[in-house]
Design a protein around this motif. Structure first.
Motif, PDB file in Angstrom:
ATOM      1  N   UNK A   7      -6.600  19.312  35.001  1.00  7.25           N
ATOM      2  CA  UNK A   7      -6.161  19.388  36.401  1.00  7.25           C
ATOM      3  C   UNK A   7      -6.938  18.394  37.257  1.00  7.25           C
ATOM      4  N   UNK A   8      -8.233  18.303  37.040  1.00  9.26           N
ATOM      5  CA  UNK A   8      -9.058  17.364  37.809  1.00  9.26           C
ATOM      6  C   UNK A   8      -8.647  15.920  37.512  1.00  9.26           C
ATOM      7  N   UNK A   9      -8.435  15.609  36.251  1.00  5.97           N
ATOM      8  CA  UNK A   9      -8.023  14.248  35.882  1.00  5.97           C
ATOM      9  C   UNK A   9      -6.678  13.908  36.504  1.00  5.97           C
ATOM     10  N   UNK A  10      -5.745  14.856  36.485  1.00  2.00           N
ATOM     11  CA  UNK A  10      -4.423  14.609  37.077  1.00  2.00           C
ATOM     12  C   UNK A  10      -4.517  14.390  38.587  1.00  2.00           C
ATOM     13  N   UNK A  11      -5.365  15.154  39.245  1.00  2.00           N
ATOM     14  CA  UNK A  11      -5.528  14.961  40.696  1.00  2.00           C
ATOM     15  C   UNK A  11      -6.160  13.608  41.013  1.00  2.00           C
ATOM     16  N   UNK A  12      -7.151  13.219  40.225  1.00  2.00           N
ATOM     17  CA  UNK A  12      -7.769  11.908  40.434  1.00  2.00           C
ATOM     18  C   UNK A  12      -6.754  10.794  40.202  1.00  2.00           C
ATOM     19  N   UNK A  13      -5.940  10.928  39.155  1.00  2.00           N
ATOM     20  CA  UNK A  13      -4.905   9.927  38.885  1.00  2.00           C
ATOM     21  C   UNK A  13      -3.869   9.876  39.997  1.00  2.00           C
ATOM     22  N   UNK A  14      -3.506  11.030  40.538  1.00  2.00           N
ATOM     23  CA  UNK A  14      -2.538  11.075  41.628  1.00  2.00           C
ATOM     24  C   UNK A  14      -3.051  10.318  42.847  1.00  2.00           C
ATOM     25  N   UNK A  15      -4.293  10.586  43.224  1.00  2.00           N
ATOM     26  CA  UNK A  15      -4.876   9.906  44.385  1.00  2.00           C
ATOM     27  C   UNK A  15      -5.069   8.421  44.104  1.00  2.00           C
ATOM     28  N   UNK A  16      -5.545   8.096  42.929  1.00  2.00           N
ATOM     29  CA  UNK A  16      -5.758   6.697  42.561  1.00  2.00           C
ATOM     30  C   UNK A  16      -4.441   5.928  42.543  1.00  2.00           C
ATOM     31  N   UNK A  17      -3.382   6.549  42.008  1.00  2.00           N
ATOM     32  CA  UNK A  17      -2.080   5.889  41.960  1.00  2.00           C
ATOM     33  C   UNK A  17      -1.495   5.722  43.357  1.00  2.00           C
ATOM     34  N   UNK A  18      -1.805   6.635  44.253  1.00  2.00           N
ATOM     35  CA  UNK A  18      -1.302   6.517  45.620  1.00  2.00           C
ATOM     36  C   UNK A  18      -2.037   5.420  46.384  1.00  2.00           C
ATOM     37  N   UNK A  23      -3.891  -0.601  39.995  1.00  2.00           N
ATOM     38  CA  UNK A  23      -5.154  -0.313  39.314  1.00  2.00           C
ATOM     39  C   UNK A  23      -5.169   1.050  38.635  1.00  2.00           C
ATOM     40  N   UNK A  24      -4.165   1.868  38.905  1.00  2.00           N
ATOM     41  CA  UNK A  24      -4.151   3.207  38.317  1.00  2.00           C
ATOM     42  C   UNK A  24      -3.640   3.195  36.879  1.00  2.00           C
ATOM     43  N   UNK A  25      -3.048   2.097  36.437  1.00  2.00           N
ATOM     44  CA  UNK A  25      -2.484   2.047  35.075  1.00  2.00           C
ATOM     45  C   UNK A  25      -3.562   2.123  33.998  1.00  2.00           C
ATOM     46  N   UNK A  26      -4.685   1.476  34.210  1.00  2.00           N
ATOM     47  CA  UNK A  26      -5.762   1.472  33.212  1.00  2.00           C
ATOM     48  C   UNK A  26      -6.330   2.857  32.948  1.00  2.00           C
ATOM     49  N   UNK A  27      -6.761   3.566  33.997  1.00  2.00           N
ATOM     50  CA  UNK A  27      -7.272   4.921  33.763  1.00  2.00           C
ATOM     51  C   UNK A  27      -6.210   5.872  33.198  1.00  2.00           C
ATOM     52  N   UNK A  70       4.072  10.018  40.022  1.00  2.00           N
ATOM     53  CA  UNK A  70       4.308  10.628  41.328  1.00  2.00           C
ATOM     54  C   UNK A  70       3.507   9.928  42.421  1.00  2.00           C
ATOM     55  N   UNK A  71       2.270   9.577  42.132  1.00  2.00           N
ATOM     56  CA  UNK A  71       1.451   8.861  43.113  1.00  2.00           C
ATOM     57  C   UNK A  71       2.021   7.501  43.447  1.00  2.00           C
ATOM     58  N   UNK A  72       2.455   6.768  42.423  1.00  2.00           N
ATOM     59  CA  UNK A  72       3.047   5.444  42.672  1.00  2.00           C
ATOM     60  C   UNK A  72       4.375   5.553  43.395  1.00  2.00           C
ATOM     61  N   UNK A  73       5.153   6.569  43.074  1.00  2.00           N
ATOM     62  CA  UNK A  73       6.433   6.757  43.732  1.00  2.00           C
ATOM     63  C   UNK A  73       6.243   7.120  45.205  1.00  2.00           C
ATOM     64  N   UNK A  74       5.252   7.967  45.496  1.00  2.00           N
ATOM     65  CA  UNK A  74       4.953   8.323  46.874  1.00  2.00           C
ATOM     66  C   UNK A  74       4.475   7.121  47.677  1.00  2.00           C
ATOM     67  N   UNK A  75       3.699   6.274  47.054  1.00  2.00           N
ATOM     68  CA  UNK A  75       3.210   5.071  47.727  1.00  2.00           C
ATOM     69  C   UNK A  75       4.364   4.125  48.034  1.00  2.00           C
ATOM     70  N   UNK A  76       5.317   4.013  47.118  1.00  2.00           N
ATOM     71  CA  UNK A  76       6.434   3.089  47.322  1.00  2.00           C
ATOM     72  C   UNK A  76       7.351   3.520  48.445  1.00  2.00           C
ATOM     73  N   UNK A  77       7.313   4.782  48.820  1.00  2.00           N
ATOM     74  CA  UNK A  77       8.180   5.269  49.891  1.00  2.00           C
ATOM     75  C   UNK A  77       7.577   5.097  51.285  1.00  2.00           C
ATOM     76  N   UNK A  78       6.321   4.640  51.351  1.00  2.00           N
ATOM     77  CA  UNK A  78       5.694   4.427  52.654  1.00  2.00           C
ATOM     78  C   UNK A  78       6.324   3.218  53.344  1.00  2.00           C
ATOM     79  N   UNK A  79       6.352   3.216  54.663  1.00  2.00           N
ATOM     80  CA  UNK A  79       7.010   2.108  55.375  1.00  2.00           C
ATOM     81  C   UNK A  79       6.217   0.807  55.388  1.00  2.00           C
ATOM     82  N   UNK A  80       4.961   0.804  54.961  1.00  2.00           N
ATOM     83  CA  UNK A  80       4.190  -0.448  55.015  1.00  2.00           C
ATOM     84  C   UNK A  80       3.860  -0.978  53.682  1.00  2.00           C
TER      85      UNK A  80
END
Length: 80
Positions: A7-18, A23-27, A70-80
């Motif tokens: 759970x901790x690893x998944x949360x860290x990956x989610x935040x890192x991917x967002x 850079x989130x692909x390596x971890x 999910x983190x990368x997808x959420x980031x891609x939906x941001x307006x900037x």
């Protein structure tokens, strides 16, 4: 203990991917590689026991992939 660690690893990956999508692909791949080693080691047990022992590792690997995606997808939906 294993569940809390995943759970901790998944949360860290989610935040890192967002925050850092590229850079989130390596971890993420590193975590999947570790889970793959555990899964392949556990699957060497005889019969159904090997399947049952490998299943938590494969599920954890899937969860890591979904978390990063999910983190990368959420980031891609941001307006900037």
């Amino acid at each position: 203990m294993l569940i809390a660690g995943i759970v901790v690893v998944c949360l860290v990956l989610l935040v890192l991917a967002f925050v850092f999508p590229r850079l989130s692909r390596g971890p993420e791949n590193g975590g999947k590689r570790v889970m793959g080693v555990g899964s392949s080691g556990a699957s060497k047990a005889p019969g159904r026991l090997g399947h049952w022992l490998a299943k938590p590792f494969s599920n954890a690997s899937k969860a890591m992939g979904k978390s990063g995606e999910t983190g990368r997808k959420g980031r891609s939906k941001l307006p900037f």
